[in-house]
Design an enzyme around this catalytic site. Structure first.
Site, PDB file in Angstrom:
ATOM      1  N   CYS A   2       0.874  -1.168   0.000  1.00 15.55           N
ATOM      2  CA  CYS A   2       0.000   0.000   0.000  1.00 15.55           C
ATOM      3  C   CYS A   2       0.915   1.222   0.000  1.00 15.55           C
ATOM      4  CB  CYS A   2      -0.836   0.064   1.274  1.00 15.55           C
ATOM      5  SG  CYS A   2      -1.872  -1.382   1.514  1.00 15.55           S
ATOM      6  N   ARG A  27       1.647   1.755  -5.953  1.00 17.49           N
ATOM      7  CA  ARG A  27       1.806   0.737  -4.904  1.00 17.49           C
ATOM      8  C   ARG A  27       0.488   0.056  -4.546  1.00 17.49           C
ATOM      9  NH1 ARG A  27       6.444   1.086  -1.974  1.00 17.49           N
ATOM     10  NH2 ARG A  27       5.400   0.084  -0.225  1.00 17.49           N
ATOM     11  N   TRP A  74      -3.878  -1.432  -1.236  1.00 18.41           N
ATOM     12  CA  TRP A  74      -3.825  -2.654  -2.031  1.00 18.41           C
ATOM     13  C   TRP A  74      -4.275  -3.724  -1.052  1.00 18.41           C
ATOM     14  CZ3 TRP A  74      -2.959  -4.720  -6.770  1.00 18.41           C
ATOM     15  CH2 TRP A  74      -2.603  -6.062  -6.833  1.00 18.41           C
ATOM     16  N   ASN A  99       0.771  -0.138   6.134  1.00 17.46           N
ATOM     17  CA  ASN A  99       1.136  -0.946   4.970  1.00 17.46           C
ATOM     18  C   ASN A  99       1.793  -2.209   5.499  1.00 17.46           C
ATOM     19  OD1 ASN A  99       2.263  -1.966   2.592  1.00 17.46           O
ATOM     20  ND2 ASN A  99       3.991  -0.547   2.662  1.00 17.46           N
ATOM     21  N   GLY A 100       1.230  -3.368   5.175  1.00 16.07           N
ATOM     22  CA  GLY A 100       1.819  -4.623   5.657  1.00 16.07           C
ATOM     23  C   GLY A 100       0.727  -5.595   6.040  1.00 16.07           C
ATOM     24  N   GLU A 478       8.885 -21.174 -18.602  1.00 13.63           N
ATOM     25  CA  GLU A 478       8.788 -19.803 -18.101  1.00 13.63           C
ATOM     26  C   GLU A 478       9.974 -18.961 -18.576  1.00 13.63           C
ATOM     27  OE1 GLU A 478       6.504 -18.090 -17.088  1.00 13.63           O
ATOM     28  OE2 GLU A 478       7.374 -16.421 -16.007  1.00 13.63           O
ATOM     29  N   LYS A 482       9.469 -15.601 -20.796  1.00 17.26           N
ATOM     30  CA  LYS A 482       9.995 -14.276 -20.407  1.00 17.26           C
ATOM     31  C   LYS A 482      10.786 -13.687 -21.555  1.00 17.26           C
ATOM     32  CE  LYS A 482       8.022 -13.409 -17.794  1.00 17.26           C
ATOM     33  NZ  LYS A 482       6.968 -14.114 -17.272  1.00 17.26           N
ATOM     34  N   GLU A 485       8.482 -12.628 -24.495  1.00 21.68           N
ATOM     35  CA  GLU A 485       7.623 -11.497 -24.143  1.00 21.68           C
ATOM     36  C   GLU A 485       8.346 -10.159 -24.245  1.00 21.68           C
ATOM     37  OE1 GLU A 485       4.322 -12.654 -20.812  1.00 21.68           O
ATOM     38  OE2 GLU A 485       6.384 -12.761 -20.146  1.00 21.68           O
ATOM     39  N   HIS A 501      12.955 -36.024 -29.919  1.00 20.56           N
ATOM     40  CA  HIS A 501      11.767 -36.415 -30.684  1.00 20.56           C
ATOM     41  C   HIS A 501      11.329 -35.330 -31.656  1.00 20.56           C
ATOM     42  CE1 HIS A 501      11.488 -39.986 -28.264  1.00 20.56           C
ATOM     43  NE2 HIS A 501      11.538 -39.257 -27.161  1.00 20.56           N
ATOM     44  N   LYS A 600      -1.286  -6.460 -19.627  1.00 25.96           N
ATOM     45  CA  LYS A 600      -1.080  -7.055 -18.304  1.00 25.96           C
ATOM     46  C   LYS A 600      -2.225  -7.988 -17.944  1.00 25.96           C
ATOM     47  CE  LYS A 600       1.060  -7.618 -14.432  1.00 25.96           C
ATOM     48  NZ  LYS A 600       2.151  -8.605 -14.548  1.00 25.96           N
TER      49      LYS A 600
END
Ligand code: G6P
Length: 605
Positions: A2, A27, A74, A99-100, A478, A482, A485, A501, A600
């Site tokens: 946050c 944030r 958040w 925040n936390g 992955e 990356k 992308e 193969h 996104k």
């Protein structure tokens, strides 16, 4: 994650707080609020949505005053509602922004003498907890209450009896204090204060600051005075938001050790060697009735899901299927009441995944979400599930959400495993290994420069293959994702055993191979795959276990990672590949945070 802002001084506080909130919106952005203290009274305005919406509401209201706090949220606890938005106020007298995550908020709530709570948040419990400790000295109240708090916090407290004082404290969540002429700024990062001052001091963990017009006094939780240094900040606004990193993707890669802790915090039962994920919301007998797991996801989440499949099968002996959500809903999938379907999604808005869980529900499956964005559509439709607590992820290419998804899936697999299959000893071993991950992630991140130098050697190739086996097959997928992308280099992730193969035909001196070859049960097999591509002239970069000197005989380049339990290897092995892709993309001049053609969150089918 946050954003917090606070100000005390001679200026009108409201415009400073509102500007600050806009600077910190990156944030978190699901709701926001301000509180101003004037004439012995705290006035507060809160609103769901972005800061713009709050600004509209604030516009007509006049909130004069020279001291105040604000917050952009958040959500981690409780849905996105005005009641859950900060600042939280107790009895009209004490206001808190935080925040936390307060891990033991239930325990603290039980100790409240007068728990008249109006929200579902851990922060409101904390506010009451501090209020209960208040005996006339605000710093003492904060310090003493924090002695019993477990979790993370960056917080600022204001009290009507102290119209010239703000108290701030930090453990795990950042707080900077800007020092002006007879005025102070407090914020989660330095951006909100940059227009006014460049003189900043940063609170460290376990410190409590008393900030008033006359000065700044910092003590630790044992009440010992701490002398701080003041730093002159030469960052511009944008650099500051990115925490000094060049862009959000790099920042988010480096966020991983910290947010990983958020994913596992409070979720390990050390006695029983298991995990506790309250969000699953199933009784023991219902849990025992689950015979199959189905994971529905897209993109990076899909790769995290594949790692989860491995863990569910190994630890819990549960057949686990994973499917592209976009494919699932157009097949005629065989599922029923004994199927637990997880929707795995960072944004919680991916249309394909949303449609897929609707289909799974219709067919009778139990559906749960594993999501990052609290209150998102999938989180709401799933009805129950677990948040991964990665904080806002702004770069299009997902990094920290991936590792946190893997973390939560591993916790689920452990919890299911301990119900029937996995021994307490194995459970405890895994817990220990999980707790060591953040430190080991940091060790990988320390190799950033080295990885950058290696990336230089690969940036000119048109095609790169990634190979891995077992737990590292999804890592290969992955790593390749990356790279495509953000660099636009064609890359493919392959199972090491599948090379011969077909794809082996692609290998030549012009097609390098990145091999994930850590020392697990498939190490020797993986080495044979490396030999196969070497023999065809490929340049080979190997992700290897620390101390594996032998690998240098067959590798052209090596990036070492610390050893861990095999199931946990992807948490470490993916990081060098994120950095590898990142540095190649930067070297090629790509817009790393906003790659072409991608979004996104994809809210269309
Ligand atoms: C898009 C993004 C990917 C992401 C995928 C799934 O394709 O570009 O980076 O992995 O969606 O997103 P989700 O929010 O559901 O995890």
């Amino acid at each position: 994650m946050c954003g917090i802002v606070g100000y005390i001084g001679n200026k009108q506080v409201l415009p400073i707080l509102m500007h600050g909130l806009r600077d910190l919106e990156y944030r978190g952005y699901d709701s926001a609020g301000v509180a101003v203290l004037d004439n012995g009274k705290i006035s507060r305005i809160r609103e769901v949505g972005k800061v713009d919406k709050l600004a509209k509401k604030v516009d007509g209201e006049k909130l004069p005053g020279n001291i105040g706090i604000a917050h952009t949220r958040w959500a981690t606890h409780g849905g996105v509602t005005e009641f859950n938005a900060h600042p939280h106020i107790v009895d009209g007298k004490l206001a808190v922004v935080h925040n936390g995550i307060i891990e033991n908020y239930r325990e603290l709530k039980a100790k409240l003498k007068n728990p008249k709570l109006e929200s579902e948040t851990d922060t409101e419990v904390l506010a009451h907890w501090i209020y209960q400790h208040y005996k006339g000295d605000l710093v003492e109240a904060v310090r003493k209450s924090l002695l019993e708090v477990r979790g993370t916090y960056g917080l600022v407290v204001m009290h009507v009896d102290h119209p010239k004082q703000l108290v701030a404290a930090r453990l795990g969540s950042p707080l900077a204090i800007g020092i002006g002429e007879g005025e102070y700024y407090i914020a989660s990062d330095v951006t909100p204060m940059l227009p006014y001052t460049k003189q900043v001091t940063f609170l460290d963990d376990g410190e409590v600051a008393s900030i008033n017009g006359d000065g700044l006094k910092i003590v630790n939780l044992r009440d010992e005075i701490i002398n701080k240094t003041v730093t002159e900040i030469d960052w511009d606004q944008e650099t500051a938001q990115k925490g000094g990193f060049e862009n959000f993707m790099l920042k988010e890669i480096f966020d991983q050790p910290v947010v990983f802790e958020d994913a596992i915090r409070g979720r390990l039962d050390m006695e029983e060697g298991t995990a506790i994920l309250g969000g699953i919301n199933l009784k023991q007998n219902q849990l025992k009735g689950i015979k199959r797991i189905l994971i529905l996801a897209e993109g990076t989440a899909m790769h995290a899901g594949l790692i989860g499949k491995n863990a569910f099968e190994r630890l819990a002996n549960l057949p686990t299927e994973i499917d592209f959500s976009s494919e699932f809903r157009y097949r005629d999938p065989v599922i029923g009441e004994d199927t637990l379907a997880f929707a795995l999604s960072q944004s919680g808005e991916t249309a394909d995944t949303l449609m897929a869980i609707r289909e799974a529900k219709r067919k009778g499956a139990v559906v749960r979400g594993i999501i990052n964005v609290v209150g998102s559509t999938i989180a709401r439709e799933a009805g129950a599930g677990t948040y991964i607590h990665a904080g806002p992820e702004l770069a299009v290419a997902s990094t920290k959400a991936f590792t946190n998804m893997v973390a939560v899936l591993l916790l689920y697999a452990l919890e299911f495993g301990r119900f029937k299959f996995t021994s307490v000893a194995t459970g405890k071993k895994m817990q220990q290994a999980l707790l060591e991950i953040p430190e080991k992630m940091n060790e990988v991140l320390k190799r950033n420069k080295e990885i950058k130098a290696i990336a230089e050697k690969y940036k000119t190739y048109a095609n790169i293959l990634f190979i891995g086996r077992g737990v590292n097959y999804p890592v290969a997928l992955e790593g390749a994702l990356k790279l495509k992308e953000i660099s636009y280099i064609h890359a493919e992730g392959l199972a090491g055993g599948a090379l011969k193969h077909g794809p082996l035909a692609l290998v030549s001196k012009d097609v390098p191979v990145v091999a994930i070859c850590t020392q697990n049960q498939l190490y020797e097999k993986m080495k044979s795959n490396i030999q196969e591509v070497k023999a065809r002239g490929a340049r080979v970069l190997v992700i290897a276990s620390e101390g594996d000197e032998e690998i240098k005989e067959i590798a052209d380049d090596v990036i070492y990672v610390p050893k861990t339990m095999e199931l946990l290897e992807p948490l470490l092995n993916t990081i060098p590949l994120q950095l590898f892709a990142y540095h190649i993309a930067v070297a090629l001049g790509r817009d790393v945070d906003r790659p072409r053609n991608l979004a996104k969150s994809v809210t269309v089918e």
